[in-house]
Enzyme design. Structure first.
Site, PDB file in Angstrom:
ATOM      1  N   ALA A  65      20.057  35.488  66.653  1.00 57.89           N
ATOM      2  CA  ALA A  65      19.107  34.568  67.258  1.00 57.89           C
ATOM      3  C   ALA A  65      19.016  34.934  68.733  1.00 57.89           C
ATOM      4  O   ALA A  65      19.939  35.546  69.287  1.00 57.89           O
ATOM      5  CB  ALA A  65      19.595  33.139  67.080  1.00 57.89           C
ATOM      6  N   GLU A 111      22.393  36.484  58.943  1.00 57.15           N
ATOM      7  CA  GLU A 111      22.006  35.304  58.160  1.00 57.15           C
ATOM      8  C   GLU A 111      20.640  35.487  57.499  1.00 57.15           C
ATOM      9  O   GLU A 111      20.445  35.086  56.358  1.00 57.15           O
ATOM     10  CB  GLU A 111      22.022  34.071  59.076  1.00 57.15           C
ATOM     11  CG  GLU A 111      23.435  33.745  59.533  1.00 57.15           C
ATOM     12  CD  GLU A 111      23.495  32.660  60.599  1.00 57.15           C
ATOM     13  OE1 GLU A 111      23.005  32.889  61.720  1.00 57.15           O
ATOM     14  OE2 GLU A 111      24.010  31.576  60.305  1.00 57.15           O
TER      15      GLU A 111
HETATM   16  C1  HXC Z   1      18.681  38.074  73.099  1.00 54.73           C
HETATM   17  C2  HXC Z   1      19.453  40.238  72.918  1.00 54.73           C
HETATM   18  C3  HXC Z   1      20.263  39.897  71.800  1.00 54.73           C
HETATM   19  C4  HXC Z   1      20.211  38.544  71.348  1.00 54.73           C
HETATM   20  C5  HXC Z   1      20.535  41.982  72.223  1.00 54.73           C
HETATM   21  N1  HXC Z   1      19.666  41.535  73.135  1.00 54.73           N
HETATM   22  N2  HXC Z   1      20.919  41.010  71.406  1.00 54.73           N
HETATM   23  N3  HXC Z   1      18.671  39.331  73.542  1.00 54.73           N
HETATM   24  N4  HXC Z   1      19.412  37.679  72.014  1.00 54.73           N
HETATM   25  N5  HXC Z   1      20.899  38.141  70.282  1.00 54.73           N
HETATM   26  C6  HXC Z   1      19.023  42.287  74.212  1.00 54.73           C
HETATM   27  C7  HXC Z   1      19.980  42.601  75.353  1.00 54.73           C
HETATM   28  O1  HXC Z   1      20.088  41.498  76.216  1.00 54.73           O
HETATM   29  C8  HXC Z   1      19.306  43.785  75.992  1.00 54.73           C
HETATM   30  O2  HXC Z   1      18.206  43.344  76.774  1.00 54.73           O
HETATM   31  C9  HXC Z   1      18.696  44.527  74.793  1.00 54.73           C
HETATM   32  O3  HXC Z   1      18.608  43.556  73.752  1.00 54.73           O
HETATM   33  C10 HXC Z   1      19.586  45.671  74.313  1.00 54.73           C
HETATM   34  O4  HXC Z   1      20.876  45.185  74.065  1.00 54.73           O
HETATM   35  P1  HXC Z   1      22.204  45.849  74.680  1.00 54.73           P
HETATM   36  O5  HXC Z   1      23.251  44.813  74.656  1.00 54.73           O
HETATM   37  O6  HXC Z   1      21.908  46.477  75.989  1.00 54.73           O
HETATM   38  O7  HXC Z   1      22.489  46.994  73.613  1.00 54.73           O
HETATM   39  P2  HXC Z   1      23.897  47.626  73.216  1.00 54.73           P
HETATM   40  O8  HXC Z   1      24.742  47.848  74.435  1.00 54.73           O
HETATM   41  O9  HXC Z   1      23.578  48.788  72.335  1.00 54.73           O
HETATM   42  O10 HXC Z   1      24.646  46.504  72.346  1.00 54.73           O
HETATM   43  C11 HXC Z   1      24.099  46.086  71.101  1.00 54.73           C
HETATM   44  C12 HXC Z   1      24.787  44.776  70.618  1.00 54.73           C
HETATM   45  C13 HXC Z   1      24.666  43.710  71.758  1.00 54.73           C
HETATM   46  C14 HXC Z   1      26.261  45.025  70.295  1.00 54.73           C
HETATM   47  C15 HXC Z   1      24.074  44.329  69.349  1.00 54.73           C
HETATM   48  O11 HXC Z   1      23.294  43.640  72.186  1.00 54.73           O
HETATM   49  C16 HXC Z   1      25.098  42.339  71.345  1.00 54.73           C
HETATM   50  O12 HXC Z   1      26.290  42.050  71.240  1.00 54.73           O
HETATM   51  N6  HXC Z   1      24.119  41.447  71.143  1.00 54.73           N
HETATM   52  C17 HXC Z   1      24.386  40.053  70.827  1.00 54.73           C
HETATM   53  C18 HXC Z   1      24.868  39.902  69.414  1.00 54.73           C
HETATM   54  C19 HXC Z   1      25.160  38.445  69.105  1.00 54.73           C
HETATM   55  O13 HXC Z   1      26.020  37.822  69.737  1.00 54.73           O
HETATM   56  N7  HXC Z   1      24.438  37.893  68.150  1.00 54.73           N
HETATM   57  C20 HXC Z   1      24.581  36.470  67.770  1.00 54.73           C
HETATM   58  C21 HXC Z   1      23.587  35.634  68.538  1.00 54.73           C
HETATM   59  S1  HXC Z   1      23.844  33.919  68.221  1.00 54.73           S
HETATM   60  P3  HXC Z   1      18.153  43.602  78.367  1.00 54.73           P
HETATM   61  O14 HXC Z   1      16.852  42.981  78.752  1.00 54.73           O
HETATM   62  O15 HXC Z   1      19.347  42.941  78.944  1.00 54.73           O
HETATM   63  O16 HXC Z   1      18.183  45.095  78.479  1.00 54.73           O
HETATM   64  C22 HXC Z   1      23.140  33.628  66.736  1.00 54.73           C
HETATM   65  C23 HXC Z   1      23.208  32.195  66.274  1.00 54.73           C
HETATM   66  C24 HXC Z   1      22.518  31.990  64.950  1.00 54.73           C
HETATM   67  O17 HXC Z   1      22.622  34.485  66.124  1.00 54.73           O
HETATM   68  C25 HXC Z   1      22.251  30.538  64.692  1.00 54.73           C
HETATM   69  C26 HXC Z   1      21.038  29.998  65.367  1.00 54.73           C
HETATM   70  C27 HXC Z   1      20.623  28.646  64.928  1.00 54.73           C
END
Ligand code: HXC
Length: 257
Positions: A65, A111
């Site tokens: 998300a 999910e």
């Molecule tokens: C918003 C995101 C994002 C996310 C990545 N990006 N994941 N933006 N929401 N979930 C964005 C980053 O901010 C970045 O933008 C660009 O995408 C590239 O990501 P990087 O982190 O630079 O890439 P990398 O170093 O290759 O790492 C990849 C990754 C990492 C390991 C997948 O991005 C990551 O850990 N993302 C978050 C994963 C996460 O925690 N997901 C769960 C979310 S909570 P910029 O502009 O900064 O370059 C969820 C809740 C569900 O899903 C329930 C909801 C009701």
């Protein structure tokens, strides 16, 4: 129809939906949800479309998300808007659909993949529920669907540690139906979808309903549900056609009724 965050193409009787927010690794914001609800409803309503494939990019199916959208929200906004309850419209899709996953399928990405009827994974796929690292927890069904798919031990470990699971472990654990080389992912998923699209449409819906009932009912109820649906299919023209074609050693021609 063109969308802001997804690309929708029709390949014969198969709808291919590609998540298209590369700058955010396909993070799922409200616009993605709105686009998917529209595209899935259009697919479900189109009698010429018989299966759907949802995919992302090589690097990410979806990295969760959208954290930037959620960051500032408080309980009242989340609860008041019933944030992301709209995903239930996607899971209400009656016709079959497949998630084709390469790269990251994290949080909401994992999910959404699990909302599909089944997952085909590229060898590069990485699944995870890392919400705990953000101080939260799954909110789109992950704690329930992951646990049903792979059992308590692995699901609990993944939710509590936020670790990722690679494609091979995911296949061993029963999360994905099959692993294919990353370069072949979409072609393989489309091939499988075409196979499903070639089946009797009402039988496809009935098969999906029966398997899903296994997650909602006790065994006796589930078996009764199956038998009644099985009986019901004998009221369709396609049952006559399918069995007559087998006996006559010819290809069946489905009518969808
Ligand atoms: C918003 C995101 C994002 C996310 C990545 N990006 N994941 N933006 N929401 N979930 C964005 C980053 O901010 C970045 O933008 C660009 O995408 C590239 O990501 P990087 O982190 O630079 O890439 P990398 O170093 O290759 O790492 C990849 C990754 C990492 C390991 C997948 O991005 C990551 O850990 N993302 C978050 C994963 C996460 O925690 N997901 C769960 C979310 S909570 P910029 O502009 O900064 O370059 C969820 C809740 C569900 O899903 C329930 C909801 C009701």
């Amino acid at each position: 129809m063109s969308y802001e965050t997804i690309v929708v193409e029709q390949r014969g009787a198969v709808t291919l939906v590609t998540l298209n927010r590369p700058q955010a690794l396909n993070a799922l914001n409200s616009q993605v949800l709105a686009d998917l609800i529209h595209a899935f409803a259009a697919y479900d309503a189109d009698p010429d479309q018989r299966c759907l494939v949802l995919t992302g990019s090589e690097k990410a199916f979806a990295a969760g998300a959208d954290i930037k959208e959620m960051e500032a929200q408080g309980f009242a906004e989340m609860y008041g808007s019933n944030f992301f309850a709209g995903w239930e419209k996607v899971t209400a899709t009656r016709k079959p659909w497949i998630a084709a996953v390469a790269g990251f399928a994290l949080g909401g990405g994992c999910e959404v993949a699990m909302m599909a009827d089944f997952i085909i994974a590229a060898d590069t796929a990485k699944f995870g529920q890392p919400e705990i690292k953000l101080g939260v927890a799954p909110g789109m069904g992950g704690s329930q669907r992951l646990t049903r798919a792979i059992g308590k031990a692995k699901a609990m470990e993944m939710c509590l540690t936020g670790r990722m699971m690679g494609a091979e472990e995911a296949e061993r654990a029963g999360l994905v139906a099959r692993i294919v080389p990353a370069a072949d992912l979409v072609a393989e998923a489309l091939k499988t979808a075409e196979q499903i699209a070639g089946m009797a449409p009402l039988a496809a819906i009935a098969n999906k309903e029966m398997v899903n009932a296994a997650f909602e009912t006790g065994l006796a109820q589930g078996i009764l549900f199956e038998r009644r649906l099985f009986h019901g299919l004998f009221g369709t023209e396609d049952q006559k056609e399918g069995m007559n074609a087998f006996v006559g050693k010819r290809q069946a021609e489905w009518k969808g009724k």
